[in-house]
Write a protein that holds these residues in place. Structure first.
Motif, short mmCIF file in Angstrom:
data_model
loop_
_atom_site.label_atom_id
_atom_site.label_comp_id
_atom_site.label_asym_id
_atom_site.label_seq_id
_atom_site.Cartn_x
_atom_site.Cartn_y
_atom_site.Cartn_z
N THR A 172 6.75 12.55 5.71
CA THR A 172 8.44 11.85 5.04
C THR A 172 9.22 12.60 5.70
N ASN A 173 8.51 13.64 6.75
CA ASN A 173 9.48 14.50 7.78
C ASN A 173 10.29 13.25 9.33
N ASN A 174 9.50 11.43 9.14
CA ASN A 174 10.30 10.81 10.77
C ASN A 174 9.23 10.92 11.31
N LEU B 133 0.70 -1.16 0.19
CA LEU B 133 0.00 -0.24 0.18
C LEU B 133 0.70 1.36 -0.21
N GLY B 134 2.20 1.27 0.75
CA GLY B 134 3.14 2.62 0.15
C GLY B 134 3.64 3.32 1.68
N THR B 135 3.48 4.30 1.39
CA THR B 135 3.79 5.03 3.11
C THR B 135 3.63 6.49 2.64
N LEU B 136 3.08 7.29 3.88
CA LEU B 136 3.12 8.70 3.49
C LEU B 136 4.33 9.45 3.54
N GLY B 137 5.27 8.60 2.83
CA GLY B 137 6.69 9.25 2.28
C GLY B 137 7.83 9.17 3.36
N ILE C 74 -8.67 0.99 4.16
CA ILE C 74 -8.04 0.33 4.95
C ILE C 74 -7.29 1.56 5.86
N VAL C 75 -7.29 1.45 7.30
CA VAL C 75 -6.63 2.28 7.82
C VAL C 75 -5.04 2.06 8.73
N GLY C 76 -4.56 2.53 9.07
CA GLY C 76 -3.24 1.83 10.30
C GLY C 76 -2.09 3.06 10.09
N GLN C 77 -1.33 3.04 9.96
CA GLN C 77 -0.38 4.38 10.73
C GLN C 77 1.10 3.94 9.99
N SER C 78 2.05 5.07 8.85
CA SER C 78 2.83 6.05 8.47
C SER C 78 3.14 6.50 8.71
N TYR D 225 -6.59 4.37 3.76
CA TYR D 225 -5.97 3.75 2.01
C TYR D 225 -7.15 3.05 1.31
N SER D 226 -7.78 4.47 0.70
CA SER D 226 -8.59 4.40 -0.13
C SER D 226 -8.67 4.51 -1.67
N GLY D 227 -9.72 3.75 -2.84
CA GLY D 227 -9.22 4.07 -4.41
C GLY D 227 -7.91 3.98 -4.26
N GLY D 228 -7.23 3.48 -3.85
CA GLY D 228 -5.90 3.39 -4.45
C GLY D 228 -5.20 4.33 -3.96
N ALA D 229 -5.59 5.62 -3.06
CA ALA D 229 -4.54 5.95 -2.69
C ALA D 229 -4.63 6.43 -1.18
N ILE D 230 -3.25 6.55 -1.06
CA ILE D 230 -3.07 6.80 0.92
C ILE D 230 -3.21 8.02 0.93
N ALA D 231 -4.36 8.60 2.87
CA ALA D 231 -4.24 10.35 2.63
C ALA D 231 -3.92 10.13 4.19
#
Length: 264
Positions: free
Chosen positions: A73-75, A47-51, A66-70, A82-88
Motif C-alpha cells: 500500500t505504501n509502494n 492473484l491480486g496484490t499486497l495493496g 505461489i510466491v513472487g513479489q508485489s 499466495y496460499s488458500g486463496g489469500a496473499i500474504a
C-alpha cells in the motif's frame, strides 16, 4: 505450444509450473499494470496484490502455493506467499525505506521459500523463509547474495559475491552452510544437481555466457556435451528435473530459442 492469453493486457509470461500443470506468472491488465496469475484448467486467475498496483508470480509448488513479489500500500516491494486463496506479505530482513524490498523466487513442496531481501545497511542477502521466519543465508565474503532455487531436501542455490564484490559465484546452501561453486546457479533438482551459466574465455571485450551443469562442485560447459556441429550455442540452463532433463535458452544458427536437453 498453447497460448495462455493475458489478463486483459497485451503481455503475459509463465514463470513456474507444478506437477499438476498449474502455471504461475504475470500479465498486464488493460490498464498496463502487472498482476500475478495462476493458470489452471484453461483459466487465468488474477492473484491480486499486497495493496499496491502490481504483482508478479515466479514459482508454484505441488500444493498450489505461489510466491513472487508485489507492491504494498505504501509502494514498497515485498515478497509474497499466495496460499488458500489469500496473499500474504513475507516481510524483509530489516531493510529500511526506500530500499525496503524483498522478492521470492522459489518454493518447494514443503512450503520453504527462497529469494533475497535488502538489509538495514542497504545491501541485499539471500533468504530462506520457513514456518513464518525469514533467515539470512549470508554471502561468500562479499556484500550481496541472491537465492534462486530450492529442492525438497531444502538445498538452495543462487549467486553470492566474493570478498571485494568484484566477482560473484554460484553457491550451494545446505544444512546452514554456503559453499561456493563458481559461475551462477539457477536451478537445483531433487538429487542436488545444479545448473546455471558461466562466462567463458573469448576474443572480445564482452562477457560470453554458456550453460553449465555442476559436477563435483565444478561447472561443466553443456556445449561440450551435445553433438558437435549442431548449430547450438547454449547460453543458460534455467531448470533441471529429477530425471536430469534440462531446459534453458541459447542460439541455434544465431537465432534465439529455448532448448531441452535429455540425458542419453
Amino acid at each position: 505450444m498453447t497460448d495462455l492469453g493475458a489478463l486483459g493486457g497485451e503481455y503475459s509470461a509463465g514463470q513456474g509450473i507444478n506437477a499438476a500443470g498449474a502455471i504461475a506468472g504475470y500479465s498486464t491488465l488493460s490498464t498496463g499494470f502487472y498482476r500475478a496469475f495462476v493458470y489452471s484448467n484453461g483459466q487465468m486467475a488474477n492473484l491480486g496484490t499486497l495493496g499496491g498496483n502490481y504483482s508478479a508470480a515466479y514459482a508454484i509448488n505441488s500444493a498450489g502455493q505461489i510466491v513472487g513479489q508485489s507492491a504494498t500500500t505504501n509502494n514498497l516491494q515485498h515478497a509474497f506467499l499466495y496460499s488458500g486463496g489469500a496473499i500474504a506479505d513475507l516481510g524483509t530482513l530489516g531493510g529500511a525505506a526506500p530500499s525496503e524490498s524483498t522478492i521470492a523466487y522459489a518454493i518447494n513442496d514443503s512450503g520453504t521459500i527462497v529469494g533475497y531481501s535488502y538489509l538495514p545497511d542497504g545491501n541485499f542477502h539471500g533468504f530462506v523463509y520457513s514456518q513464518g521466519k525469514m533467515t539470512d543465508i549470508g554471502t561468500l565474503g562479499g556484500d550481496w547474495s541472491q537465492a534462486y532455487a530450492i529442492n525438497l531436501a531444502g538445498q538452495v542455490t543462487g549467486q553470492a559475491y566474493l570478498k571485494g564484490n568484484t566477482a560473484a559465484h554460484a553457491f550451494l546452501y545446505s544444512a546452514g552452510k554456503m559453499t561456493g561453486l563458481g559461475a551462477s546457479g539457477l536451478a537445483i533438482n531433487s538429487s542436488g544437481a545444479i545448473v546455471g551459466s558461466a562466462d567463458v574465455p573469448n576474443n572480445t571485450r564482452y562477457e560470453v555466457y554458456h550453460a553449465v551443469i555442476f559436477e563435483k562442485g565444478k561447472p561443466v560447459d553443456l556445449n561440450k556435451l551435445i553433438p558437435t556441429g549442431s548449430g547450438w550455442v547454449l547460453s543458460a540452463a534455467t531448470s533441471i528435473n529429477g530425471s536430469g532433463e534440462i531446459v534453458g535458452c541459447g542460439l541455434i544458427h544465431n537465432v534465439s530459442h529455448g532448448f531441452l536437453l535429455t540425458p542419453k
